[in-house]
Write a protein that holds these residues in place. Structure first.
Motif, short mmCIF file in Angstrom:
data_model
loop_
_atom_site.label_atom_id
_atom_site.label_comp_id
_atom_site.label_asym_id
_atom_site.label_seq_id
_atom_site.Cartn_x
_atom_site.Cartn_y
_atom_site.Cartn_z
N ALA A 68 0.87 -1.17 0.00
CA ALA A 68 0.00 0.00 0.00
C ALA A 68 0.91 1.22 0.00
N GLY A 69 1.70 1.37 -1.07
CA GLY A 69 2.71 2.41 -1.13
C GLY A 69 4.07 1.81 -0.79
N PRO A 70 5.14 2.59 -0.97
CA PRO A 70 6.48 2.03 -0.70
C PRO A 70 6.79 1.87 0.79
N ARG A 71 5.98 2.48 1.68
CA ARG A 71 6.30 2.43 3.10
C ARG A 71 5.24 1.73 3.94
N ARG A 72 4.25 1.09 3.29
CA ARG A 72 3.20 0.40 4.04
C ARG A 72 2.92 -0.96 3.40
N LEU A 73 2.65 -1.92 4.26
CA LEU A 73 2.44 -3.30 3.83
C LEU A 73 1.16 -3.82 4.47
N ASP A 74 0.27 -4.42 3.68
CA ASP A 74 -0.94 -5.04 4.20
C ASP A 74 -0.80 -6.55 4.07
N LEU A 75 -0.97 -7.26 5.18
CA LEU A 75 -0.78 -8.71 5.21
C LEU A 75 -2.08 -9.42 5.57
N GLN A 76 -2.40 -10.49 4.84
CA GLN A 76 -3.51 -11.38 5.17
C GLN A 76 -2.86 -12.68 5.63
N LEU A 77 -2.95 -12.98 6.94
CA LEU A 77 -2.21 -14.11 7.49
C LEU A 77 -3.08 -15.08 8.28
N GLY A 78 -4.36 -15.17 7.92
CA GLY A 78 -5.23 -16.11 8.59
C GLY A 78 -5.87 -15.57 9.84
N PHE A 79 -5.61 -14.33 10.18
CA PHE A 79 -6.29 -13.70 11.30
C PHE A 79 -7.66 -13.20 10.83
N GLY A 115 3.37 -19.84 7.50
CA GLY A 115 3.83 -18.63 8.18
C GLY A 115 4.76 -17.83 7.30
N ILE A 116 5.44 -16.87 7.92
CA ILE A 116 6.40 -16.02 7.21
C ILE A 116 7.80 -16.49 7.58
N ARG A 117 8.63 -16.68 6.55
CA ARG A 117 10.01 -17.11 6.79
C ARG A 117 10.95 -16.35 5.86
N TYR A 118 12.23 -16.35 6.22
CA TYR A 118 13.24 -15.80 5.31
C TYR A 118 13.36 -16.74 4.11
N VAL A 119 13.77 -16.21 2.97
CA VAL A 119 13.84 -17.02 1.75
C VAL A 119 14.80 -18.19 1.91
#
Length: 179
Positions: free
Chosen positions: A99-110, A162-166
């Motif tokens: 949502a722009g270069p400085r904002r992130l929207d995450l859908q993570l099962g919540f 979940g979220i992990r490093y590559v």
């Protein structure tokens, strides 16, 4: 003598290094960073090279010598090239959107979307809905922001969601076994 501490730091063109007593300021095309030397560690400039030296071989100076040389080298690399960390999202319905270069929207099962705002000097890129790239010129700040994003939904050991490093490898556990 510290093997890391005695290596010289090469300053690329376009990067200014200002040494004022124990304060070291590094300014480049990506930003500006400042660090204050600790202990009896000295830094001197020799043309396009920086040399970090210690006054004596006391235990504290030996332990700080290589560390402070590496921190200053990371500052020089950061303001010229920058740093990045890549994160991967695993899970059905899990995704990220910029949502722009400085904002992130995450859908993570919540039951709600999670919004993450980047601090000053950090930007997000989302090349695909399951990949996040955190970029910036301060190595410590980039790593901390990436760790905070990972902490929102850590990879769980049974399905690996979940979220992990590559480059991270998640150790999987065996589930329940039938009798």
């Amino acid at each position: 003598m510290s093997r890391i501490g005695k290596q010289t730091i090469t300053v690329p063109s376009g990067v200014e290094v200002t040494i004022d007593g124990t304060a070291v300021r590094v300014k480049g095309p990506k930003g500006q960073l400042e660090y204050r030397l600790v202990g009896d560690i000295a830094i001197e400039r020799d043309g396009d090279d920086l040399n970090v030296s210690r006054a004596d071989d006391s235990r504290s100076n030996r332990s700080l010598h290589g560390l402070q040389r590496t921190l200053i080298a990371n500052m020089v690399i950061g303001v010229s090239d920058g740093f990045s960390k890549e994160l991967e999202i695993v899970g059905v319905g899990y995704r990220a959107a910029a949502a722009g270069p400085r904002r992130l929207d995450l859908q993570l099962g919540f039951s709600h979307p999670v919004a993450v705002d980047a601090p000053e000097g950090v930007e997000f890129e989302v090349p695909s809905p399951t990949r996040i790239t955190v970029k910036g010129f301060d190595k410590q700040l980039v790593g901390q922001v990436a760790a905070d994003i990972r902490k929102i939904r850590k990879p769980e050991p049974y399905k690996g969601k979940g979220i992990r490093y590559v480059d991270e490898r998640v150790l999987r556990k065996a589930g329940k076994s039938a009798k």
